[in-house]
Design a protein around this motif. Structure first.
Motif, short mmCIF file in Angstrom:
data_model
loop_
_atom_site.label_atom_id
_atom_site.label_comp_id
_atom_site.label_asym_id
_atom_site.label_seq_id
_atom_site.Cartn_x
_atom_site.Cartn_y
_atom_site.Cartn_z
N ALA A 1 0.85 -1.19 0.00
CA ALA A 1 0.00 0.00 0.00
C ALA A 1 0.89 1.24 0.00
O ALA A 1 2.03 1.20 0.46
CB ALA A 1 -0.92 0.01 1.22
N TYR A 2 0.36 2.35 -0.53
CA TYR A 2 1.08 3.62 -0.45
C TYR A 2 0.42 4.47 0.62
O TYR A 2 -0.77 4.80 0.52
CB TYR A 2 1.05 4.38 -1.77
N ILE A 3 1.20 4.85 1.64
CA ILE A 3 0.71 5.70 2.72
C ILE A 3 1.63 6.91 2.80
O ILE A 3 2.84 6.77 3.05
CB ILE A 3 0.69 4.95 4.07
N VAL B 1 -4.38 -1.65 6.91
CA VAL B 1 -4.44 -1.15 5.54
C VAL B 1 -4.04 -2.31 4.62
O VAL B 1 -2.91 -2.80 4.68
CB VAL B 1 -3.50 0.06 5.33
N GLU B 2 -4.97 -2.72 3.77
CA GLU B 2 -4.73 -3.87 2.90
C GLU B 2 -3.95 -3.44 1.63
O GLU B 2 -3.79 -2.25 1.35
CB GLU B 2 -6.05 -4.51 2.51
N ILE C 1 -3.22 6.15 0.41
CA ILE C 1 -3.64 7.11 1.43
C ILE C 1 -2.77 8.36 1.27
O ILE C 1 -1.54 8.30 1.41
CB ILE C 1 -3.51 6.52 2.84
N ASP C 2 -3.39 9.48 0.99
CA ASP C 2 -2.67 10.72 0.68
C ASP C 2 -2.32 11.47 1.97
O ASP C 2 -2.68 11.05 3.08
CB ASP C 2 -3.55 11.58 -0.23
N LYS C 3 -1.66 12.61 1.80
CA LYS C 3 -1.35 13.48 2.94
C LYS C 3 -2.64 14.14 3.44
O LYS C 3 -3.70 14.08 2.79
CB LYS C 3 -0.34 14.55 2.54
N ASP C 4 -2.57 14.77 4.62
CA ASP C 4 -3.71 15.44 5.25
C ASP C 4 -4.89 14.47 5.40
O ASP C 4 -6.03 14.79 5.08
CB ASP C 4 -4.12 16.68 4.47
N VAL D 1 -8.49 0.71 -2.07
CA VAL D 1 -9.22 1.89 -1.61
C VAL D 1 -8.35 3.11 -1.86
O VAL D 1 -7.12 3.06 -1.74
CB VAL D 1 -9.56 1.76 -0.11
N THR D 2 -8.97 4.23 -2.20
CA THR D 2 -8.26 5.50 -2.38
C THR D 2 -8.79 6.51 -1.38
O THR D 2 -9.99 6.84 -1.39
CB THR D 2 -8.45 6.04 -3.81
N ILE D 3 -7.90 6.97 -0.50
CA ILE D 3 -8.27 7.97 0.50
C ILE D 3 -7.43 9.21 0.23
O ILE D 3 -6.21 9.20 0.38
CB ILE D 3 -8.04 7.43 1.92
#
Length: 266
Positions: A6-8, A20-21, A26-29, A42-44
């Motif tokens: 995953a990219y966090i 987190v699968e 998951i972006d900043k902020d 998932v895109t957050i």
């Protein structure tokens, strides 16, 4: 749990026991509370504020920029309350300058392919069934249920404890405590089963039924019916909720039992 596939973003604020699968971004902020599960793919995006013990299923997109041509890149947020379940391919857009945020309350269920547009306020314990589409600036009260494949017009309000039939086109405000169905959308009685499940007494349900008899079945216009309600029925939180809801309606409320007409009582 830091999943290597995953990219966090390093600036994201994620509680230690969040799962987190793989293949999630998951972006900043972004802030995510304890015990939340983020499924694969998932895109957050920036501006997401996700509570504790939520479950977000594959394909969901949280806090994407609004689909509003007036949006100018202002800093806004999308809030998801504690214990809310967001199923596959749900989209929740963040707010605009109007309210600065989009809010989905606690203990909600958004079934697959639901869309929540910018600046919506969804209360607690709400259920939106599969493919419900909610346009911008909509307000939905606590414990409301919207049936599958329904479409909610922008700026519409749906009152607390309302239940709306699947496949509905919701162009007018739906008052609290009622069932609504048919086309055009029409008052179909009190949501008595739902109210009993949530602890309303038979006496209280009877009071709400009498209120709506005066509003929808007396032949009076809204203003006269509300005056009659205040004259005949003792003050209560439920009575005042309905009276204030209708008096503050910007789009007009749904009509009573259908005999033709234009789909709403003005």
């Amino acid at each position: 749990m830091n999943q290597p596939l995953a990219y966090i973003h390093p600036e994201a604020k994620i509680a230690q026991n969040v799962v987190v699968e793989p293949f999630t971004t998951i972006d900043k902020d972004v802030e995510i509370g304890e015990g939340t599960w983020i499924g694969p793919n998932v895109t957050i995006m920036s501006g997401a504020r996700i509570g504790r013990n939520c479950k977000i299923f594959p394909g969901a997109v949280i806090s994407a920029t609004p689909q509003d041509l007036k949006f100018a890149g202002e800093k806004t947020t999308a809030h998801i309350g504690d214990n809310t379940v967001i199923r596959e391919c749900v989209t929740v857009n963040r707010g605009t300058v109007d309210r600065q945020k989009t809010v989905v309350g606690a203990n909600c269920l958004l079934m697959a392919y639901v869309h929540i547009a910018h600046d919506c306020i969804i209360g607690d314990h709400c259920i939106l069934a599969n493919t419900v589409q909610v346009a911008g600036h909509v307000e939905i009260g606590d414990y409301a249920i919207v049936g599958g494949s329904s479409a909610v017009h922008q700026f519409v309000r749906i009152g607390q404890h309302a239940m709306i039939s699947g496949g509905s086109l919701i162009r007018k405000d739906v008052p609290p405590f009622v069932k609504a169905g048919r086309e055009p959308l029409t008052y179909s009685g009190i949501n008595s089963i739902g109210l009993r499940r949530r602890g309303f007494s038979d006496q209280k349900i009877a009071e709400i039924q009498q209120l709506y008899r005066l509003l929808f079945l007396s032949g009076l216009n809204n203003a006269a019916a509300l005056d009659q309600i205040e004259l005949e029925l003792s003050p209560s939180p439920e009575r005042d909720e309905v009276v204030n809801f209708i008096r503050n309606s910007g789009r007009g409320v749904i009509k009573g039992y259908s005999r033709g007409g234009n789909g709403g009582i003005e």
